[in-house]
Design a protein around this motif. Structure first.
Motif, PDB file in Angstrom:
ATOM      1  N   ASP A 428      10.338  -1.049   5.822  1.00  0.00           N
ATOM      2  CA  ASP A 428      11.220   0.078   5.552  1.00  0.00           C
ATOM      3  C   ASP A 428      12.297  -0.402   4.580  1.00  0.00           C
ATOM      4  OD1 ASP A 428      13.109   2.099   5.541  1.00  0.00           O
ATOM      5  OD2 ASP A 428      13.030   2.439   7.705  1.00  0.00           O
ATOM      6  N   PRO A 429      12.344   0.138   3.350  1.00  0.00           N
ATOM      7  CA  PRO A 429      13.318  -0.359   2.365  1.00  0.00           C
ATOM      8  C   PRO A 429      14.766  -0.120   2.781  1.00  0.00           C
ATOM      9  CG  PRO A 429      12.237   1.636   1.585  1.00  0.00           C
ATOM     10  CD  PRO A 429      11.516   1.222   2.821  1.00  0.00           C
ATOM     11  N   ASN A 430      14.982   0.834   3.691  1.00  0.00           N
ATOM     12  CA  ASN A 430      16.334   1.133   4.132  1.00  0.00           C
ATOM     13  C   ASN A 430      16.739   0.373   5.387  1.00  0.00           C
ATOM     14  OD1 ASN A 430      16.680   3.128   2.069  1.00  0.00           O
ATOM     15  ND2 ASN A 430      15.400   4.511   3.282  1.00  0.00           N
ATOM     16  N   SER A 431      15.775  -0.302   6.012  1.00  0.00           N
ATOM     17  CA  SER A 431      16.049  -1.045   7.241  1.00  0.00           C
ATOM     18  C   SER A 431      15.051  -2.200   7.319  1.00  0.00           C
ATOM     19  CB  SER A 431      15.920  -0.130   8.456  1.00  0.00           C
ATOM     20  OG  SER A 431      16.260  -0.821   9.633  1.00  0.00           O
ATOM     21  N   PRO A 432      15.368  -3.354   6.717  1.00  0.00           N
ATOM     22  CA  PRO A 432      14.398  -4.444   6.570  1.00  0.00           C
ATOM     23  C   PRO A 432      13.791  -4.964   7.866  1.00  0.00           C
ATOM     24  CG  PRO A 432      16.348  -4.818   5.208  1.00  0.00           C
ATOM     25  CD  PRO A 432      16.650  -3.651   6.090  1.00  0.00           C
ATOM     26  N   ASP A 433      14.478  -4.751   9.005  1.00  0.00           N
ATOM     27  CA  ASP A 433      13.934  -5.243  10.268  1.00  0.00           C
ATOM     28  C   ASP A 433      12.982  -4.240  10.908  1.00  0.00           C
ATOM     29  OD1 ASP A 433      15.967  -3.439  10.759  1.00  0.00           O
ATOM     30  OD2 ASP A 433      16.650  -4.431  12.597  1.00  0.00           O
ATOM     31  N   GLN A 434      12.688  -3.149  10.202  1.00  0.00           N
ATOM     32  CA  GLN A 434      11.742  -2.160  10.701  1.00  0.00           C
ATOM     33  C   GLN A 434      10.677  -1.891   9.643  1.00  0.00           C
ATOM     34  OE1 GLN A 434      13.428   1.345  12.625  1.00  0.00           O
ATOM     35  NE2 GLN A 434      15.416   0.330  12.770  1.00  0.00           N
ATOM     36  N   GLY A 435       9.596  -1.243  10.064  1.00  0.00           N
ATOM     37  CA  GLY A 435       8.541  -0.937   9.116  1.00  0.00           C
ATOM     38  C   GLY A 435       7.410  -0.178   9.771  1.00  0.00           C
ATOM     39  N   TRP A 436       6.341  -0.011   9.005  1.00  0.00           N
ATOM     40  CA  TRP A 436       5.174   0.734   9.459  1.00  0.00           C
ATOM     41  C   TRP A 436       3.923  -0.123   9.307  1.00  0.00           C
ATOM     42  CZ3 TRP A 436       8.794   2.715   5.989  1.00  0.00           C
ATOM     43  CH2 TRP A 436       9.643   3.734   6.497  1.00  0.00           C
ATOM     44  N   LEU A 437       2.918   0.224  10.062  1.00  0.00           N
ATOM     45  CA  LEU A 437       1.589  -0.363   9.918  1.00  0.00           C
ATOM     46  C   LEU A 437       0.644   0.693   9.382  1.00  0.00           C
ATOM     47  CD1 LEU A 437       0.886  -2.463  13.148  1.00  0.00           C
ATOM     48  CD2 LEU A 437       1.569  -3.300  10.903  1.00  0.00           C
ATOM     49  N   LEU A 438      -0.202   0.297   8.434  1.00  0.00           N
ATOM     50  CA  LEU A 438      -1.217   1.193   7.900  1.00  0.00           C
ATOM     51  C   LEU A 438      -2.586   0.570   8.110  1.00  0.00           C
ATOM     52  CD1 LEU A 438       1.378   1.204   5.705  1.00  0.00           C
ATOM     53  CD2 LEU A 438      -0.019   3.040   4.741  1.00  0.00           C
ATOM     54  N   THR A 439      -3.529   1.372   8.542  1.00  0.00           N
ATOM     55  CA  THR A 439      -4.898   0.895   8.679  1.00  0.00           C
ATOM     56  C   THR A 439      -5.864   2.004   8.306  1.00  0.00           C
ATOM     57  OG1 THR A 439      -6.494  -0.176  10.163  1.00  0.00           O
ATOM     58  CG2 THR A 439      -5.095   1.522  11.122  1.00  0.00           C
ATOM     59  N   VAL A 440      -7.063   1.602   7.893  1.00  0.00           N
ATOM     60  CA  VAL A 440      -8.149   2.542   7.643  1.00  0.00           C
ATOM     61  C   VAL A 440      -9.068   2.485   8.855  1.00  0.00           C
ATOM     62  CG1 VAL A 440     -10.116   3.099   6.168  1.00  0.00           C
ATOM     63  CG2 VAL A 440      -7.977   2.296   5.148  1.00  0.00           C
ATOM     64  N   VAL A 441      -9.377   3.627   9.414  1.00  0.00           N
ATOM     65  CA  VAL A 441     -10.159   3.713  10.650  1.00  0.00           C
ATOM     66  C   VAL A 441     -11.465   4.453  10.377  1.00  0.00           C
ATOM     67  CG1 VAL A 441     -10.211   4.546  13.035  1.00  0.00           C
ATOM     68  CG2 VAL A 441      -8.057   3.730  12.039  1.00  0.00           C
ATOM     69  N   PHE A 442     -12.587   3.869  10.805  1.00  0.00           N
ATOM     70  CA  PHE A 442     -13.859   4.570  10.723  1.00  0.00           C
ATOM     71  C   PHE A 442     -14.192   5.170  12.084  1.00  0.00           C
ATOM     72  CE2 PHE A 442     -18.531   4.504  11.381  1.00  0.00           C
ATOM     73  CZ  PHE A 442     -18.844   5.543  10.515  1.00  0.00           C
ATOM     74  N   ASP A 443     -14.453   6.469  12.098  1.00  0.00           N
ATOM     75  CA  ASP A 443     -14.854   7.180  13.310  1.00  0.00           C
ATOM     76  C   ASP A 443     -16.361   7.389  13.247  1.00  0.00           C
ATOM     77  OD1 ASP A 443     -15.413   8.939  15.357  1.00  0.00           O
ATOM     78  OD2 ASP A 443     -13.721  10.262  14.963  1.00  0.00           O
ATOM     79  N   GLY A 444     -17.104   6.593  14.022  1.00  0.00           N
ATOM     80  CA  GLY A 444     -18.557   6.686  14.013  1.00  0.00           C
ATOM     81  C   GLY A 444     -19.087   7.927  14.693  1.00  0.00           C
ATOM     82  N   ASN A 445     -18.245   8.607  15.458  1.00  0.00           N
ATOM     83  CA  ASN A 445     -18.658   9.860  16.093  1.00  0.00           C
ATOM     84  C   ASN A 445     -18.698  11.003  15.081  1.00  0.00           C
ATOM     85  OD1 ASN A 445     -18.446   8.843  18.995  1.00  0.00           O
ATOM     86  ND2 ASN A 445     -16.354   8.516  18.280  1.00  0.00           N
TER      87      ASN A 445
END
Length: 485
Positions: A428-445
């Motif tokens: 998070d550019p406004n709060s360096p001690d925080q942030g997000w995780l991004l992932t790509v998920v495959f749904d086989g269903n």
């Protein structure tokens, strides 16, 4: 019609296999800039930048499959976030080898596990295929597609158009450039290495400016022909952990074995640890300890006493390579589970102060905030198995956050048949001690790939945004987050 044909191929390939096999049943389909629908939640306010991911997009031609997952042609996914939402593109890295194979629609080259077709004498002296499929390095004016067996390929960071091999003002065709560079955000310097095989095997170490251009380099001899995939930046040091693998050179020279098949596990050699001063590139110490194998490190740092801590995914042997080879079948059978360990060493004396397991589940792809590379770690994020009764056959189904202070675990388990790729941390550019995780998920269903965003320190609460991708993205290896300039 093409979509129906792909569906038929997918059904045929994946019959009787775990659902994740559907993601690799057919080569990935390229697509240009496509706005992504928001399926649930909301994109965080002010969230701007680009997620880049790399991985093998094509594993087969004319019903023939590559012999190892590492030999698939690299495909780059770019997901760009701005005030208007999210837009994604997917393109193959247009290597010269890929273009030659496209023209004939057949495999032509040897690789890590692949052998070129035809008689042995036609393989002599033929360089391996640069598949450009392992990771990416985002620079100010270009994106590098990385593969540890050769030079990187430069791409346009917006269009993903391939611009060609890039020497970074310091590489020769003989020198290699690994897929795991480390960027020191305090200085802007980028550190990397490459293993160079020959009569004398050595690690070539590089330090680059923020532009990516190599400023200085040095050679560090290796004890034998081994495989070194990753390394650690830890305070004042670069640390290389050399597993007890030895490459049989004669079968390589005679072209009777692939590199993968010619690597032999020799635990009696022990694991060698090499500590390098990152400013002078001089060797500080080198020592041997018990045998193990690792692909990846989470992070490293130097404590107030001058000792080094390294987090890594440890395997008892090299059976992990066989499991990775079997992935292309959609039904791996070789038990090969890695666990998170922490190694504590004195870099001056070469003494192992402690080496212990930190997480009980089989896991891989450890990542930290890029702001903490080489510094004390707040948390490690990794993919792991949780509810799968048969983990040998399955891809990871969960992502965990492991606290750097007390090792407390918060985990997100995805629904059955849904498989996340490596999680990428976006500060998070406004709060360096925080942030997000991004992932790509495959749904086989549903035969669908999505991009999912999580609040990093509240991972277990589930995704705060899910966006639909227009095509299935095959399982990949590594990626990065590039904040908007």
């Amino acid at each position: 019609m093409q979509a129906q044909h792909r569906d038929t191929q997918r059904d045929h390939f994946a019959q009787g296999k775990p659902l994740w096999a559907r993601a690799i049943a057919t080569p990935a389909t390229e697509f240009g800039p496509t706005p992504l629908p928001l399926l649930s939640g909301q994109i965080p306010e002010g969230f701007q930048g680009t997620l880049y991911r790399n991985g093998p997009g094509r594993l087969s031609r004319q019903r023939k499959t590559v012999d190892h997952w590492f030999d698939g042609d690299g495909g780059i996914l770019a997901v760009r976030f701005d005030a208007g939402g999210a837009t994604a593109s997917y393109r193959y890295v247009q290597t010269q080898e890929l273009q030659a194979e496209e023209a004939k629609d057949q495999f032509l080259y040897s690789g890590y596990g692949q052998m070129a077709p035809g008689p042995v004498w036609k393989r002599w002296g033929v360089p391996p295929k640069n598949v450009a499929n392992t990771s990416v390095l985002a620079l100010s004016d270009k994106l590098l597609a990385l593969w540890e067996g050769g030079n990187p390929h430069a791409l346009d960071p917006v269009t993903l158009e391939t611009q060609g091999l890039d020497s970074l003002s310091g590489l020769t065709p003989k020198l290699t450039y690994s897929a795991h560079p480390k960027r020191d955000l305090q200085t802007g310097n980028i550190y990397n290495f490459g293993v160079v095989f020959g009569p004398k095997t050595y690690i070539q170490i590089y330090c680059s400016h923020a532009s990516g251009d190599i400023d200085r380099q040095a050679s560090i001899p290796l004890p034998g022909l081994s495989l070194v995939h990753d390394f650690v930046l830890a305070g004042r040091y670069l640390v290389f952990v050399v597993p007890p693998l030895r490459l049989q050179m004669l079968p390589i020279i005679l072209a009777t074995k692939s590199l993968s098949d010619a690597l032999q596990w020799q635990p009696q050699e022990g694991t060698q640890i090499i500590v390098i001063d990152r400013d002078t590139f001089e060797e500080v110490t080198r020592f041997e300890t018990e045998p193990w194998f690792q692909w990846h490190f989470g992070n490293g740092y130097e404590d107030s006493a001058g000792n080094i801590f390294l987090d890594y995914i440890r395997y008892p042997d090299f059976q992990t390579n066989q499991w990775l080879k079997e992935v292309v079948t959609g039904y791996p059978q070789t038990p090969a589970s890695g666990k998170l360990w922490q190694l504590h060493i004195n870099p001056q004396t070469g003494q192992v102060l402690q080496n212990e397991q930190r997480f009980n589940f089989g896991c891989e792809f450890p990542v930290v905030s890029p702001l903490e590379t080489g510094q004390k770690t707040t948390a490690i994020y990794l993919n792991h198995h949780s509810h799968s009764p048969r983990p040998v056959e399955e891809m990871f189904d969960s992502i965990a956050r492991i606290d750097g202070k007390n090792a407390a675990v918060r985990s997100m388990a995805f629904p059955s048949g849904c498989y996340p790729m490596e999680a990428i941390y976006a500060p998070d550019p406004n709060s360096p001690d925080q942030g997000w995780l991004l992932t790509v998920v495959f749904d086989g269903n549903q035969d669908q790939s999505t991009v999912q965003i999580f609040t990093a320190n509240q991972l277990d609460l589930g995704p705060i945004a899910v966006l639909g991708l227009p095509e299935i993205i095959p399982f990949g290896f590594h990626g990065t987050w590039q904040a908007a300039m």
